[in-house]
Write a protein that holds these residues in place. Structure first.
Motif, PDB file in Angstrom:
ATOM      1  N   MET A  73       0.833  -1.203   0.000  1.00 18.43           N
ATOM      2  CA  MET A  73       0.000   0.000   0.000  1.00 18.43           C
ATOM      3  C   MET A  73       0.870   1.257   0.000  1.00 18.43           C
ATOM      4  SD  MET A  73      -1.101   2.418   2.480  1.00 18.43           S
ATOM      5  CE  MET A  73      -1.262   1.554   4.051  1.00 18.43           C
ATOM      6  N   HIS A  74       1.933   1.239   0.797  1.00 23.49           N
ATOM      7  CA  HIS A  74       2.841   2.383   0.824  1.00 23.49           C
ATOM      8  C   HIS A  74       3.558   2.549  -0.516  1.00 23.49           C
ATOM      9  CE1 HIS A  74       2.971   1.853   5.457  1.00 23.49           C
ATOM     10  NE2 HIS A  74       2.046   2.724   5.111  1.00 23.49           N
ATOM     11  N   LEU A  75       3.993   1.447  -1.105  1.00 26.36           N
ATOM     12  CA  LEU A  75       4.647   1.529  -2.417  1.00 26.36           C
ATOM     13  C   LEU A  75       3.674   2.050  -3.468  1.00 26.36           C
ATOM     14  CD1 LEU A  75       6.837  -1.713  -2.689  1.00 26.36           C
ATOM     15  CD2 LEU A  75       7.320   0.456  -1.553  1.00 26.36           C
ATOM     16  N   SER A  76       2.411   1.671  -3.346  1.00 24.68           N
ATOM     17  CA  SER A  76       1.404   2.117  -4.308  1.00 24.68           C
ATOM     18  C   SER A  76       1.163   3.619  -4.183  1.00 24.68           C
ATOM     19  CB  SER A  76       0.095   1.353  -4.086  1.00 24.68           C
ATOM     20  OG  SER A  76      -0.869   1.723  -5.040  1.00 24.68           O
ATOM     21  N   ARG A  77       1.135   4.127  -2.949  1.00 24.22           N
ATOM     22  CA  ARG A  77       0.936   5.569  -2.759  1.00 24.22           C
ATOM     23  C   ARG A  77       2.134   6.342  -3.329  1.00 24.22           C
ATOM     24  NH1 ARG A  77      -0.850   7.180   3.200  1.00 24.22           N
ATOM     25  NH2 ARG A  77      -1.391   9.082   2.076  1.00 24.22           N
ATOM     26  N   LEU A  78       3.334   5.865  -3.056  1.00 26.67           N
ATOM     27  CA  LEU A  78       4.516   6.506  -3.617  1.00 26.67           C
ATOM     28  C   LEU A  78       4.486   6.437  -5.143  1.00 26.67           C
ATOM     29  CD1 LEU A  78       7.329   7.778  -3.464  1.00 26.67           C
ATOM     30  CD2 LEU A  78       8.276   5.493  -3.028  1.00 26.67           C
ATOM     31  N   SER A  79       4.081   5.293  -5.673  1.00 23.01           N
ATOM     32  CA  SER A  79       4.001   5.131  -7.128  1.00 23.01           C
ATOM     33  C   SER A  79       3.020   6.113  -7.739  1.00 23.01           C
ATOM     34  CB  SER A  79       3.589   3.697  -7.472  1.00 23.01           C
ATOM     35  OG  SER A  79       4.594   2.783  -7.085  1.00 23.01           O
ATOM     36  N   SER A  84       3.794   2.231 -28.832  1.00 18.62           N
ATOM     37  CA  SER A  84       3.962   1.650 -30.165  1.00 18.62           C
ATOM     38  C   SER A  84       3.459   2.580 -31.262  1.00 18.62           C
ATOM     39  CB  SER A  84       3.207   0.316 -30.238  1.00 18.62           C
ATOM     40  OG  SER A  84       1.812   0.539 -30.044  1.00 18.62           O
ATOM     41  N   ILE A  85       2.725   3.623 -30.878  1.00 18.16           N
ATOM     42  CA  ILE A  85       2.138   4.502 -31.899  1.00 18.16           C
ATOM     43  C   ILE A  85       2.443   5.974 -31.648  1.00 18.16           C
ATOM     44  CG2 ILE A  85      -0.082   4.719 -30.671  1.00 18.16           C
ATOM     45  CD1 ILE A  85      -1.462   4.700 -33.397  1.00 18.16           C
ATOM     46  N   MET A  86       2.719   6.345 -30.372  1.00 19.17           N
ATOM     47  CA  MET A  86       2.942   7.755 -30.043  1.00 19.17           C
ATOM     48  C   MET A  86       4.399   7.949 -29.657  1.00 19.17           C
ATOM     49  SD  MET A  86      -0.577   8.290 -27.845  1.00 19.17           S
ATOM     50  CE  MET A  86      -0.445   6.654 -27.100  1.00 19.17           C
ATOM     51  N   PRO A  87       5.223   8.474 -30.565  1.00 22.89           N
ATOM     52  CA  PRO A  87       6.674   8.536 -30.327  1.00 22.89           C
ATOM     53  C   PRO A  87       7.091   9.454 -29.185  1.00 22.89           C
ATOM     54  CG  PRO A  87       6.080   9.730 -32.320  1.00 22.89           C
ATOM     55  CD  PRO A  87       4.851   9.002 -31.895  1.00 22.89           C
ATOM     56  N   GLN A  88       6.220  10.347 -28.759  1.00 20.72           N
ATOM     57  CA  GLN A  88       6.606  11.295 -27.704  1.00 20.72           C
ATOM     58  C   GLN A  88       6.460  10.719 -26.302  1.00 20.72           C
ATOM     59  OE1 GLN A  88       3.644  11.141 -28.997  1.00 20.72           O
ATOM     60  NE2 GLN A  88       2.058  11.810 -27.573  1.00 20.72           N
ATOM     61  N   LYS A  89       5.861   9.531 -26.183  1.00 16.34           N
ATOM     62  CA  LYS A  89       5.500   9.013 -24.867  1.00 16.34           C
ATOM     63  C   LYS A  89       6.698   8.464 -24.104  1.00 16.34           C
ATOM     64  CE  LYS A  89       1.917   8.522 -23.337  1.00 16.34           C
ATOM     65  NZ  LYS A  89       0.969   7.441 -23.603  1.00 16.34           N
ATOM     66  N   LYS A  90       6.652   8.671 -22.775  1.00 13.58           N
ATOM     67  CA  LYS A  90       7.619   8.102 -21.839  1.00 13.58           C
ATOM     68  C   LYS A  90       6.797   7.671 -20.624  1.00 13.58           C
ATOM     69  CE  LYS A  90      12.079   9.144 -19.687  1.00 13.58           C
ATOM     70  NZ  LYS A  90      13.107  10.200 -19.467  1.00 13.58           N
ATOM     71  N   ASN A  91       6.433   6.413 -20.611  1.00 12.19           N
ATOM     72  CA  ASN A  91       5.427   5.942 -19.655  1.00 12.19           C
ATOM     73  C   ASN A  91       6.047   5.381 -18.373  1.00 12.19           C
ATOM     74  OD1 ASN A  91       3.396   6.503 -21.574  1.00 12.19           O
ATOM     75  ND2 ASN A  91       3.663   4.488 -22.507  1.00 12.19           N
ATOM     76  N   PRO A  92       5.464   5.711 -17.207  1.00 14.33           N
ATOM     77  CA  PRO A  92       5.961   5.191 -15.926  1.00 14.33           C
ATOM     78  C   PRO A  92       5.362   3.819 -15.612  1.00 14.33           C
ATOM     79  CG  PRO A  92       4.196   6.749 -15.505  1.00 14.33           C
ATOM     80  CD  PRO A  92       4.363   6.683 -17.011  1.00 14.33           C
ATOM     81  N   ASP A  93       5.633   2.851 -16.480  1.00 16.73           N
ATOM     82  CA  ASP A  93       5.009   1.537 -16.330  1.00 16.73           C
ATOM     83  C   ASP A  93       5.353   0.852 -15.018  1.00 16.73           C
ATOM     84  OD1 ASP A  93       3.906   1.912 -18.772  1.00 16.73           O
ATOM     85  OD2 ASP A  93       4.805   0.174 -19.748  1.00 16.73           O
ATOM     86  N   VAL A  94       6.579   1.063 -14.522  1.00 17.23           N
ATOM     87  CA  VAL A  94       6.991   0.412 -13.276  1.00 17.23           C
ATOM     88  C   VAL A  94       6.037   0.781 -12.149  1.00 17.23           C
ATOM     89  CG1 VAL A  94       8.765   0.383 -11.473  1.00 17.23           C
ATOM     90  CG2 VAL A  94       9.423   0.165 -13.880  1.00 17.23           C
ATOM     91  N   THR A  95       5.804   2.070 -11.998  1.00 10.73           N
ATOM     92  CA  THR A  95       4.949   2.520 -10.900  1.00 10.73           C
ATOM     93  C   THR A  95       3.483   2.150 -11.131  1.00 10.73           C
ATOM     94  OG1 THR A  95       5.075   4.683 -11.987  1.00 10.73           O
ATOM     95  CG2 THR A  95       6.391   4.372 -10.015  1.00 10.73           C
ATOM     96  N   GLU A  96       3.069   2.135 -12.375  1.00  7.78           N
ATOM     97  CA  GLU A  96       1.684   1.716 -12.647  1.00  7.78           C
ATOM     98  C   GLU A  96       1.487   0.243 -12.303  1.00  7.78           C
ATOM     99  OE1 GLU A  96       0.910   4.912 -16.290  1.00  7.78           O
ATOM    100  OE2 GLU A  96       1.148   2.794 -16.741  1.00  7.78           O
ATOM    101  N   LEU A  97       2.484  -0.578 -12.617  1.00  6.00           N
ATOM    102  CA  LEU A  97       2.377  -2.001 -12.286  1.00  6.00           C
ATOM    103  C   LEU A  97       2.386  -2.230 -10.775  1.00  6.00           C
ATOM    104  CD1 LEU A  97       4.532  -3.877 -14.937  1.00  6.00           C
ATOM    105  CD2 LEU A  97       2.167  -4.348 -14.338  1.00  6.00           C
ATOM    106  N   ILE A  98       3.211  -1.468 -10.056  1.00  8.12           N
ATOM    107  CA  ILE A  98       3.209  -1.583  -8.598  1.00  8.12           C
ATOM    108  C   ILE A  98       1.833  -1.244  -8.058  1.00  8.12           C
ATOM    109  CG2 ILE A  98       4.104  -0.536  -6.464  1.00  8.12           C
ATOM    110  CD1 ILE A  98       6.809  -0.256  -7.932  1.00  8.12           C
ATOM    111  N   ARG A  99       1.250  -0.192  -8.581  1.00  5.58           N
ATOM    112  CA  ARG A  99      -0.096   0.210  -8.156  1.00  5.58           C
ATOM    113  C   ARG A  99      -1.099  -0.907  -8.424  1.00  5.58           C
ATOM    114  NH1 ARG A  99      -2.049   5.623 -11.009  1.00  5.58           N
ATOM    115  NH2 ARG A  99      -2.180   4.131 -12.721  1.00  5.58           N
ATOM    116  N   GLY A 100      -0.965  -1.558  -9.578  1.00  6.88           N
ATOM    117  CA  GLY A 100      -1.879  -2.648  -9.903  1.00  6.88           C
ATOM    118  C   GLY A 100      -1.623  -3.899  -9.080  1.00  6.88           C
ATOM    119  N   LYS A 101      -0.349  -4.219  -8.854  1.00  9.02           N
ATOM    120  CA  LYS A 101      -0.005  -5.438  -8.115  1.00  9.02           C
ATOM    121  C   LYS A 101      -0.398  -5.350  -6.643  1.00  9.02           C
ATOM    122  CE  LYS A 101       3.798  -6.918 -11.133  1.00  9.02           C
ATOM    123  NZ  LYS A 101       3.272  -8.256 -11.458  1.00  9.02           N
TER     124      LYS A 101
END
Length: 460
Positions: free
Chosen positions: A248-254, A279-296
């Motif tokens: 829960m704490h990691l998710s809040r930080l994420s 795969s389609i928007m070249p300008q994107k830089k996505n914080p997938d790590v933190t999104e996955l932590i939030r989901g997990k």
């Protein structure tokens, strides 16, 4: 492999039941703990004269050989075995003969598995605590560098009062310190009592020495009640509860990092190695790590709920429902370990953008409280000062100004108490540095917090 319990039934178990009943696919990961428990149990049997010393030597040599062959790859775990206990005992018997059949004297798989899961969780708890300490250190390093970076503090996700980035990060360091404490407390209670020797539920008629096995396996004492010894899974629930709280704490930080690295905030820049693209928007830089932590995090909550629901209605002593404990415990621990392993280097390589933080702070009227406090210190009742400052903020919003941009004449049009020193009083750095109360955002306070957290880690 034949079942350890064959002999009572008059016909073979349906293969579908065997598959359904089997736990080898997940409990095989406890094999080192199972062997550790078996070596202590067999040593006790020898000390008590229940089996011969030659049997003890043969059993230990055989168990050590199994472990060595597993590590080298010379031996693979048989997926057809019912469980890890069956695999170890039958592999041992195939290697050393009748001595292997004597290993199980005076114990049941019920107390055996209760021991194995405790030993596994002890090892895993230590590893998780080490991972949490590394994350706290990463937070301290970032907070130390950013102890003077003024940013808006939020309530209701609205800009509220000035804090520093270091102060914000240290809030998570203190949360994680509590997580360390929870894991240590859970481990201490788990290590208080050893279930080995409880048997299936009613102990044994053999003259076993439970104090010896408890001591040799690192427990304070044997379980005082043999039924409780095999039917207790409180320690699993407490461990996963601590893991879920940490998630829960990691998710809040994420969630904060996700906001901070968005273009709307842009308080931080994540390293390219810890972001992904589109795969389609070249300008994107996505914080997938933190999104996955939030989901997990929700996944781990599910593991905790599995354990609570599993245990809520089963009678004493052991019931097969309890086989479900291991997958929930394993998944929770694996998930937290994976998140810690990924989040820590991401934080270490994260680059704060203090200019953007300062700009957001200036536009958020987060020094309004300090402006009201200024008037209060000049003699105006706080409620009147609050109303006066609120009127000024409304006027500034309408004129697209900040409080700092008002002239002294404009200030004095609201109250003659305003003097030239108001500009120093509402300066954002002054606002932070003036909050010298214990635990506040002043730079000295943040550095003191970092020192205290590091001291606590050193005590570990």
């Amino acid at each position: 492999m034949p079942q350890l319990w064959q002999g009572r039934a008059s016909k073979a178990v349906d293969s579908r039941v065997n598959d359904f009943n089997s736990s080898i696919r997940f409990d095989a990961r406890m094999i080192e703990q199972d062997i550790r428990g078996s070596m202590v149990h067999s040593a006790m049997l020898g000390r008590q004269g229940i089996i011969s010393q030659q049997d003890v030597e043969d059993i230990h040599k055989g168990l050590e050989g199994i472990l060595a062959d597993l590590h080298s790859g010379a031996l693979e775990i048989d997926p057809a075995a019912e469980d890890v206990h069956t695999f170890v005992e039958q592999t041992l018997t195939a290697r050393i003969g009748d001595a292997g059949k004597r290993l199980h004297t005076g114990r049941s798989r019920n107390d055996q598995v209760a021991l194995d899961i405790r030993l596994w969780m002890r090892d895993e708890s230590e590893a998780l605590q080490a991972g949490i300490r590394e994350l706290i250190e990463a937070l301290c390093r970032q907070a130390e560098a950013a102890a003077g970076y003024v940013m808006p503090g939020y309530t209701h996700l609205q800009r509220a009062q000035p804090v520093t980035f270091g102060h914000q990060l240290m809030a998570y360091a203190w949360m994680l310190l509590r997580d360390l404490g929870r894991l240590k407390d859970a481990a201490a209670r788990m290590d208080a009592e050893c279930p080995l020797g409880s048997g299936a539920l009613a102990g044994t008629t053999y003259p076993i020495d439970r104090q010896y096995t408890a001591r040799e396996l690192g427990f304070d004492a044997p379980c005082a009640n043999s039924i409780d010894g095999v039917s207790d899974r409180d320690f699993c629930i407490e461990f996963v509860s601590a893991v879920a709280t940490c998630m829960m704490h990691l998710s809040r930080l994420s969630e904060e990092i996700i906001l901070w690295c968005s273009w709307e905030f842009k308080f931080v820049e994540l390293d390219d190695a810890f972001t992904t693209g589109s795969s389609i928007m070249p300008q994107k830089k996505n914080p997938d790590v933190t999104e996955l932590i939030r989901g997990k995090t929700g996944r781990v909550y599910g593991d905790l709920n599995t354990l609570l629901v599993m245990m809520k209605g089963i009678p004493l002593a052991y019931d097969k429902d309890m086989q479900e404990d291991k997958e929930a415990v394993f998944d929770a621990a694996d998930t937290l370990a994976l998140c810690l392993r990924t989040l820590t280097p991401m934080l270490d390589t994260m680059r704060p953008l203090p200019e953007n933080m300062r700009r957001a702070a200036a536009k958020g009227f987060i020094n309004a409280t300090d402006c009201a406090d200024y008037l209060t210190k000049k003699g105006m009742p706080f409620r009147d000062a609050y109303k006066c400052t609120g009127t000024m903020v409304a006027a500034c919003i309408a004129a697209d100004k900040t409080l700092e941009e008002l002239t002294l004449e404009e200030f004095q049009s609201y109250s003659p108490l305003f003097e030239q020193d108001v500009y120093h009083a509402i300066d954002l750095t002054t606002c932070c540095e003036g909050r010298t109360s214990y635990g506040g955002p002043a730079k000295a306070s943040v550095l003191d917090q970092i020192a205290k957290v590091r001291a606590k880690l050193a005590e570990e």
